[in-house]
Write a protein that holds these residues in place. Structure first.
Motif, short mmCIF file in Angstrom:
data_model
loop_
_atom_site.label_atom_id
_atom_site.label_comp_id
_atom_site.label_asym_id
_atom_site.label_seq_id
_atom_site.Cartn_x
_atom_site.Cartn_y
_atom_site.Cartn_z
N THR A 1 0.85 -1.18 0.00
CA THR A 1 0.00 0.00 0.00
C THR A 1 0.89 1.23 0.00
N LEU A 2 0.64 2.15 -0.91
CA LEU A 2 1.48 3.35 -1.04
C LEU A 2 0.83 4.54 -0.35
N VAL A 3 1.66 5.36 0.28
CA VAL A 3 1.20 6.61 0.90
C VAL A 3 1.76 7.74 0.06
N GLN A 4 0.88 8.64 -0.40
CA GLN A 4 1.29 9.72 -1.30
C GLN A 4 2.20 10.72 -0.62
N SER A 5 1.84 11.18 0.57
CA SER A 5 2.68 12.18 1.23
C SER A 5 2.99 11.77 2.66
N THR A 6 2.03 11.86 3.56
CA THR A 6 2.28 11.49 4.95
C THR A 6 1.12 10.67 5.50
N ALA A 7 1.43 9.88 6.49
CA ALA A 7 0.42 9.17 7.28
C ALA A 7 0.84 9.31 8.73
N GLU A 8 0.01 9.96 9.52
CA GLU A 8 0.34 10.14 10.93
C GLU A 8 -0.16 8.91 11.68
N ILE A 9 0.79 8.10 12.15
CA ILE A 9 0.47 6.82 12.78
C ILE A 9 1.07 6.80 14.18
N VAL A 10 0.27 6.44 15.16
CA VAL A 10 0.73 6.32 16.54
C VAL A 10 0.72 4.84 16.89
N ILE A 11 1.86 4.34 17.36
CA ILE A 11 1.97 2.95 17.78
C ILE A 11 2.24 2.94 19.28
N VAL A 12 1.43 2.20 20.02
CA VAL A 12 1.59 2.10 21.47
C VAL A 12 2.08 0.70 21.80
N GLU A 13 3.19 0.63 22.55
CA GLU A 13 3.73 -0.66 22.95
C GLU A 13 3.05 -1.12 24.23
N LEU A 14 2.57 -2.34 24.22
CA LEU A 14 1.99 -2.92 25.42
C LEU A 14 3.10 -3.67 26.16
N TYR B 1 3.19 -7.58 27.72
CA TYR B 1 2.14 -8.34 27.05
C TYR B 1 2.67 -8.86 25.71
N GLU B 2 2.17 -10.02 25.31
CA GLU B 2 2.55 -10.59 24.03
C GLU B 2 1.27 -10.84 23.23
N LEU B 3 1.30 -10.47 21.96
CA LEU B 3 0.15 -10.67 21.09
C LEU B 3 0.40 -11.88 20.20
N SER B 4 -0.61 -12.72 20.05
CA SER B 4 -0.50 -13.86 19.15
C SER B 4 -1.89 -14.15 18.59
N ARG B 5 -1.95 -15.02 17.62
CA ARG B 5 -3.24 -15.43 17.04
C ARG B 5 -3.31 -16.94 17.06
N SER B 6 -4.48 -17.45 17.41
CA SER B 6 -4.69 -18.89 17.38
C SER B 6 -6.10 -19.17 16.85
N LYS C 1 -8.56 -17.08 13.00
CA LYS C 1 -7.52 -16.95 14.01
C LYS C 1 -7.83 -15.70 14.81
N THR C 2 -8.06 -15.85 16.09
CA THR C 2 -8.43 -14.73 16.94
C THR C 2 -7.23 -14.23 17.73
N LEU C 3 -7.30 -12.96 18.10
CA LEU C 3 -6.22 -12.33 18.84
C LEU C 3 -6.19 -12.84 20.27
N LYS C 4 -5.00 -13.17 20.74
CA LYS C 4 -4.79 -13.60 22.12
C LYS C 4 -3.76 -12.67 22.74
N ILE C 5 -4.09 -12.08 23.88
CA ILE C 5 -3.18 -11.18 24.59
C ILE C 5 -2.77 -11.88 25.88
N THR C 6 -1.45 -12.12 26.01
CA THR C 6 -0.93 -12.85 27.16
C THR C 6 -0.01 -11.94 27.96
N GLU C 7 -0.23 -11.91 29.27
CA GLU C 7 0.64 -11.13 30.14
C GLU C 7 1.94 -11.90 30.35
#
Length: 85
Positions: A43-56, A59-64, A72-78
């Motif tokens: 996917t191409l971005v023409q000029s800018t994309a303001e994206i905020v990423i928050v680290e948890l 916690y570890e994210l996985s799908r099963s 496959k659903t999201l699983k959040i493990t502490e």
């Protein structure tokens, strides 16, 4: 479906983890028509994309595979730190 732009990103949510990414986006065209779906690679971005990423932290994210469906659903493990004696 492939969309040809330009579009404005009006909303985007998802997850980024060691196991990959899963992002949904809503975009608007010049006539204010909004479309949404999965954001895919190349996917191409023409000029800018303001994206905020928050680290948890701690916690570890996985799908099963969900037992009730084929998705496959999201699983959040502490992640608990090992205690030192």
């Amino acid at each position: 479906m492939t969309l040809k732009g330009p579009f404005e990103i009006v909303s985007m949510v998802g997850t980024v983890s060691k196991g990959g990414l899963h992002i949904h986006a809503s975009v608007s065209d010049d006539d204010f028509k909004v479309r949404g779906g999965h954001l895919v690679t190349d996917t191409l971005v023409q000029s800018t994309a303001e994206i905020v990423i928050v680290e948890l932290e701690n916690y570890e994210l996985s799908r099963s595979k969900d037992l009730g469906s084929s998705y496959k659903t999201l699983k959040i493990t502490e992640i608990r730190e090992a205690q030192v004696e």
